[in-house]
Design a protein around this motif. Structure first.
Motif, PDB file in Angstrom:
ATOM      1  N   LEU A   1       0.838  -1.208   0.000  1.00 23.02           N
ATOM      2  CA  LEU A   1       0.000   0.000   0.000  1.00 23.02           C
ATOM      3  C   LEU A   1       0.870   1.253   0.000  1.00 23.02           C
ATOM      4  CD1 LEU A   1      -2.841  -0.872   2.555  1.00 23.02           C
ATOM      5  CD2 LEU A   1      -3.125  -0.419   0.112  1.00 23.02           C
ATOM      6  N   GLY A   2       1.925   1.236   0.805  1.00 28.68           N
ATOM      7  CA  GLY A   2       2.805   2.394   0.880  1.00 28.68           C
ATOM      8  C   GLY A   2       3.694   2.547  -0.336  1.00 28.68           C
ATOM      9  N   ARG A   3       4.321   1.444  -0.777  1.00 29.15           N
ATOM     10  CA  ARG A   3       5.315   1.526  -1.856  1.00 29.15           C
ATOM     11  C   ARG A   3       4.693   1.736  -3.224  1.00 29.15           C
ATOM     12  NH1 ARG A   3      10.694  -1.926  -0.867  1.00 29.15           N
ATOM     13  NH2 ARG A   3      10.416  -2.472   1.303  1.00 29.15           N
ATOM     14  N   GLU A   4       3.670   0.938  -3.520  1.00 31.74           N
ATOM     15  CA  GLU A   4       3.134   0.936  -4.879  1.00 31.74           C
ATOM     16  C   GLU A   4       2.006   1.948  -5.081  1.00 31.74           C
ATOM     17  OE1 GLU A   4       2.157  -3.011  -6.239  1.00 31.74           O
ATOM     18  OE2 GLU A   4       3.801  -3.890  -5.077  1.00 31.74           O
ATOM     19  N   PHE A   5       1.250   2.212  -4.005  1.00 39.07           N
ATOM     20  CA  PHE A   5       0.076   3.068  -4.160  1.00 39.07           C
ATOM     21  C   PHE A   5       0.200   4.396  -3.409  1.00 39.07           C
ATOM     22  CE2 PHE A   5      -1.277  -1.355  -4.658  1.00 39.07           C
ATOM     23  CZ  PHE A   5      -1.911  -1.300  -5.888  1.00 39.07           C
ATOM     24  N   GLY A   6       1.290   4.560  -2.663  1.00 40.58           N
ATOM     25  CA  GLY A   6       1.501   5.804  -1.943  1.00 40.58           C
ATOM     26  C   GLY A   6       0.484   6.059  -0.854  1.00 40.58           C
ATOM     27  N   VAL A   7      -0.037   4.973  -0.243  1.00 40.12           N
ATOM     28  CA  VAL A   7      -1.045   5.099   0.822  1.00 40.12           C
ATOM     29  C   VAL A   7      -0.392   4.723   2.152  1.00 40.12           C
ATOM     30  CG1 VAL A   7      -3.298   4.367   1.664  1.00 40.12           C
ATOM     31  CG2 VAL A   7      -2.864   4.450  -0.793  1.00 40.12           C
ATOM     32  N   ASN A   8      -0.285   5.679   3.057  1.00 43.04           N
ATOM     33  CA  ASN A   8       0.291   5.418   4.377  1.00 43.04           C
ATOM     34  C   ASN A   8      -0.826   5.088   5.356  1.00 43.04           C
ATOM     35  OD1 ASN A   8       3.069   6.048   3.707  1.00 43.04           O
ATOM     36  ND2 ASN A   8       2.363   8.163   3.476  1.00 43.04           N
ATOM     37  N   VAL A   9      -0.694   3.943   6.038  1.00 40.57           N
ATOM     38  CA  VAL A   9      -1.742   3.500   6.952  1.00 40.57           C
ATOM     39  C   VAL A   9      -1.150   3.172   8.316  1.00 40.57           C
ATOM     40  CG1 VAL A   9      -3.261   2.594   5.153  1.00 40.57           C
ATOM     41  CG2 VAL A   9      -1.540   1.094   6.162  1.00 40.57           C
ATOM     42  N   ALA A  10      -1.993   3.326   9.339  1.00 38.44           N
ATOM     43  CA  ALA A  10      -1.667   2.839  10.681  1.00 38.44           C
ATOM     44  C   ALA A  10      -2.397   1.515  10.863  1.00 38.44           C
ATOM     45  CB  ALA A  10      -2.127   3.850  11.729  1.00 38.44           C
ATOM     46  N   THR A  11      -1.733   0.549  11.474  1.00 36.04           N
ATOM     47  CA  THR A  11      -2.322  -0.790  11.615  1.00 36.04           C
ATOM     48  C   THR A  11      -2.486  -1.150  13.085  1.00 36.04           C
ATOM     49  OG1 THR A  11      -0.150  -1.871  11.567  1.00 36.04           O
ATOM     50  CG2 THR A  11      -1.283  -1.572   9.465  1.00 36.04           C
ATOM     51  N   GLY A  12      -3.481  -1.989  13.351  1.00 34.84           N
ATOM     52  CA  GLY A  12      -3.680  -2.521  14.694  1.00 34.84           C
ATOM     53  C   GLY A  12      -3.050  -3.896  14.807  1.00 34.84           C
ATOM     54  N   ARG A  13      -3.231  -4.516  15.959  1.00 32.42           N
ATOM     55  CA  ARG A  13      -2.693  -5.859  16.173  1.00 32.42           C
ATOM     56  C   ARG A  13      -3.495  -6.863  15.342  1.00 32.42           C
ATOM     57  NH1 ARG A  13      -3.486 -10.289  19.651  1.00 32.42           N
ATOM     58  NH2 ARG A  13      -1.554 -11.283  20.338  1.00 32.42           N
ATOM     59  N   PRO A  14      -2.819  -7.863  14.728  1.00 32.03           N
ATOM     60  CA  PRO A  14      -3.579  -8.878  13.977  1.00 32.03           C
ATOM     61  C   PRO A  14      -4.608  -9.577  14.863  1.00 32.03           C
ATOM     62  CG  PRO A  14      -1.223  -9.085  13.539  1.00 32.03           C
ATOM     63  CD  PRO A  14      -1.369  -8.103  14.667  1.00 32.03           C
TER      64      PRO A  14
END
Length: 689
Positions: A463-476
């Motif tokens: 998401l970050g590298r290819e689409f330029g979308v920075n996201v915050a993630t929770g615990r799996p």
């Protein structure tokens, strides 16, 4: 490249457990066949086949990669597949379209868990295989133990067509049992030069014994060889190869070769074996495809002049546009041709066609039966779709997609990220049928669901590298399932007035629990029995399936139950499609709640390889995680522990295992089944234990 004759094509894949050497073998195949002029090494991150940044950084294959090479008179369409269980869909869809496969085993570790998984996948599609026992140069290499494990764990009949000379640091080459020659590989020229000479006297007895077993295997598929064997007459190598080829294509035997890909030994004989033993598209039975009426079936031989029928086995997002990989089973497709999508309904246009070389493209004008190619311009096509001639509509069997078991909440970091997130996730879902996205109704969070922690880690990285979308993630989080504990019947009536018209529906349902692993079974009687229009019957079935996927108490999908429709009363002017849909959906929801809802948790098959000194500590940690140890085997200084452990206990286990074994332990796990969740978990979700 000029077009090859069909009988010289080999559509093959490389399959194995992670780290058995698939990509290293693929790189050597490209080098020795002249397609590349430099060997790419996995540890350097410079391989042709692992071209994604995520693959090069981690040293693993994440996505199946297609390329083409030539060996002698043989044209090889090669797919290199991942070995990690999180990317098993890549293996599944590759094996769905391949004619043959090379299964790679480590001479040190033998048959490992993912080796078994990919072997079973190949069994399901009846893919002929040859086997390559790799890493013969490694300390602890034991090829005989590997053959025994193939028989015991896989139920296979391995037939060595070579035996290795030496092992570990003394591995020098192989003895070809068919030609009775010692085969060695030049050290100075990276194994390019292959020397063949008579078998040395000290190896003759072992070679003769192994050749006897080879002759007996070949005799099972050629009576004349049996007669010559009984009469002690010489048998020409070509006759042996023909007999072994017959047995291999029938999936009754699996020729075995040996080598060390990293040390550049054994690859050229492996390529010879691909040509000699694996089938061309003409050697396999014709595929069957259904007509639109669902009753009649067409048999499609591999004929470029037949009706066009192609299977879309992989869709890739390429700079925002779809690149669709096709296996052509029958007929010919030309660039710019109009096609019919039998799976989804609707016309498509194949804008341009390409022969793929990893992520590089070679434009071609047309593709014929037997080809594996990529196409642009197919806008609505997804993995598993059938494309055919609009005037001759056919549908091929689809694809088995594993159920994802791990979820992750993601939130965009900025306003720009929020706008780009959903389009990017949609493109990633094009590519990967085992990756799902939905929005949590209570929190509004976007939930990603996949096959494991690594799977979701790669998705967020892309998401970050290819689409330029920075996201915050929770615990799996674990993806649970709901089910019911007792049978229940329910009559559900729906009535509402909308724009002056009554929208009504009535459905009688019977819900019954099923044994574990049975999934959801929806039983709707035929139209004649229900006495309602066909579109209403279809609406009932669809609404029930949607209700089951939404769950009834915790939001997790229902499973292991049968929903049987016993009646759908019809009132002219009152009963409508909207009314029936609402009655069926609400009926399933309320009936399931009356049926004693409980929760099922995913159970994983776990295999840990640890030095014997740390086995006690590792066993203790497994038991603390509610794990059930199923077996322990010893191979040299290593112990292999097999257990079943709830997935909820396994997050972050790699760090724990490394700490317990001082970095020397490894593990693999794969989904086994859903099983009753413990009472404390049920209470957490507000269910009775």
């Amino acid at each position: 490249m000029t077009r090859p004759p069909l009988d010289s094509i080999r559509n093959i894949g490389i399959i194995s457990h992670i780290d058995a050497g698939k990509t290293t073998v693929s790189e050597r195949i490209l080098y020795y066949s002249g397609e590349t002029h430099k060997m790419g090494e996995v540890h350097d991150g410079e391989t042709v086949m692992d071209w994604m940044p995520q693959e090069q950084e981690r040293g693993i294959t994440i996505t199946s990669t297609a390329t083409v090479c030539r060996w002698g008179g043989c044209w090889i369409n090669l797919l290199d597949t991942p070995g990690h269980i999180d990317f098993t869909i890549e293996v599944e869809r590759s094996l769905r379209v391949l004619d043959g496969a090379v299964a790679i085993f480590s001479a040190v570790e033998g048959v490992q868990p993912q080796s078994e998984s990919v072997w079973r996948q190949a069994d399901r599609y009846r893919v002929p295989r040859i086997c390559f026992v790799n890493k013969m140069d490694r300390v602890g290499a034991d090829w005989r133990a590997t053959l025994r494990q193939m028989e015991e764990k896989l139920g296979a009949r391995p037939v060595p067509v070579q035996i290795p000379v030496g092992a570990e640091s003394h591995f020098a080459g192989v003895i070809d049992l068919i030609t009775r020659e010692l085969v060695t590989f030049g050290e100075a020229d990276l194994g390019r030069s292959v020397q063949r000479r008579p078998v040395p006297a000290e190896h003759l007895a072992e070679a003769d014994g192994a050749r006897e077993e080879l002759l007996e295997a070949a005799a099972d598929f050629d009576d004349t060889i049996l007669a010559d064997l009984l009469e002690d007459r010489e048998i020409a190598p070509e006759r042996l190869r023909r007999a072994l080829r017959t047995g291999t294509i029938a999936c009754r035997i699996f020729p075995v070769l040996f080598g060390s890909a990293l040390r550049n030994k054994g690859i050229q004989p492996l390529l010879d074996a691909v040509d000699a033993y694996l089938p061309s598209p003409l050697d396999l039975p014709p595929v069957t495809a259904q007509r639109p009426d669902g009753a009649s079936v067409d048999t499609l031989p591999c004929d470029p002049k037949g009706p066009l029928c192609a299977f879309a086995f992989k869709v890739q997002s390429d700079e925002g546009r779809k690149l669709t990989y096709l296996r052509i089973y029958s007929g010919t497709v030309k660039a710019g041709a109009a096609l019919w999508n039998s799976t989804r309904g609707g016309f498509e246009k194949a804008g341009r066609l390409f022969r793929m070389h990893a992520h590089k493209r070679e434009p071609i004008d047309e593709a014929i039966a037997g080809d594996i190619v990529a196409a642009t311009g197919l806008k609505e096509v997804l993995t598993g779709d059938t494309l055919c001639d609009p005037g001759h509509r056919l549908a091929l069997a689809g694809l088995s997609v594993p159920e994802p078991v791990v979820s992750l909440a993601v939130e965009p970091r900025g306003v720009d990220d929020r706008e780009k997130l959903l389009p990017a996730l949609e493109k990633l879902q094009w590519e990967d049928p085992s990756f799902r996205v939905h929005e949590d109704e209570e929190t509004g969070q976007t939930i990603l669901t996949g096959m494991g922690e690594l799977h979701l880690e790669v998705v967020t990285d892309r998401l970050g590298r290819e689409f330029g979308v920075n996201v915050a993630t929770g615990r799996p989080q674990v993806v649970y399932r709901e089910t019911i504990t007792r049978p229940v019947e329910r009559r559900e009536v729906y009535r509402t007035e909308f724009e002056g018209r009554i929208q009504g529906g009535e459905v009688w349902l019977r819900l019954s629990p099923l044994p574990r692993g049975e999934g959801v079974r929806v039983v709707v009687p035929p139209v004649e029995e229900l006495g309602i229009p066909r579109e209403l019957r279809d609406t009932v079935a669809t609404s029930i399936e949607q209700a089951c996927s939404a769950g009834c108490r915790t939001g997790y999908p229902l499973t292991d139950l049968e929903v049987r429709v016993t009646a759908v009363p019809f009132e002219p002017g009152i009963t409508t499609e909207t009314g029936v849909r609402a009655a069926a959906g609400r009926g399933v929801l309320l009936a399931a709640r009356e049926g004693g809802v409980t929760l099922l948790e995913p159970l994983m098959n776990l295999e840990i390889i640890t030095p014997a000194d740390y086995a006690g500590k590792v066993l203790g940690s497994v038991q603390q995680k509610r794990g059930r140890v199923e077996g322990i085997s010893v191979q040299g200084a290593l112990e292999t522990i097999r257990a079943q452990v709830p997935l909820a206990e396994m997050f972050g286990y790699m760090t724990e295992l490394r700490s317990a074994t001082k970095g020397r332990g490894t593990f693999t796990m794969e989904f086994a089944r859903f099983e009753q969740a413990p009472s404390d978990l049920l209470r957490r979700f507000g269910l009775s234990g």
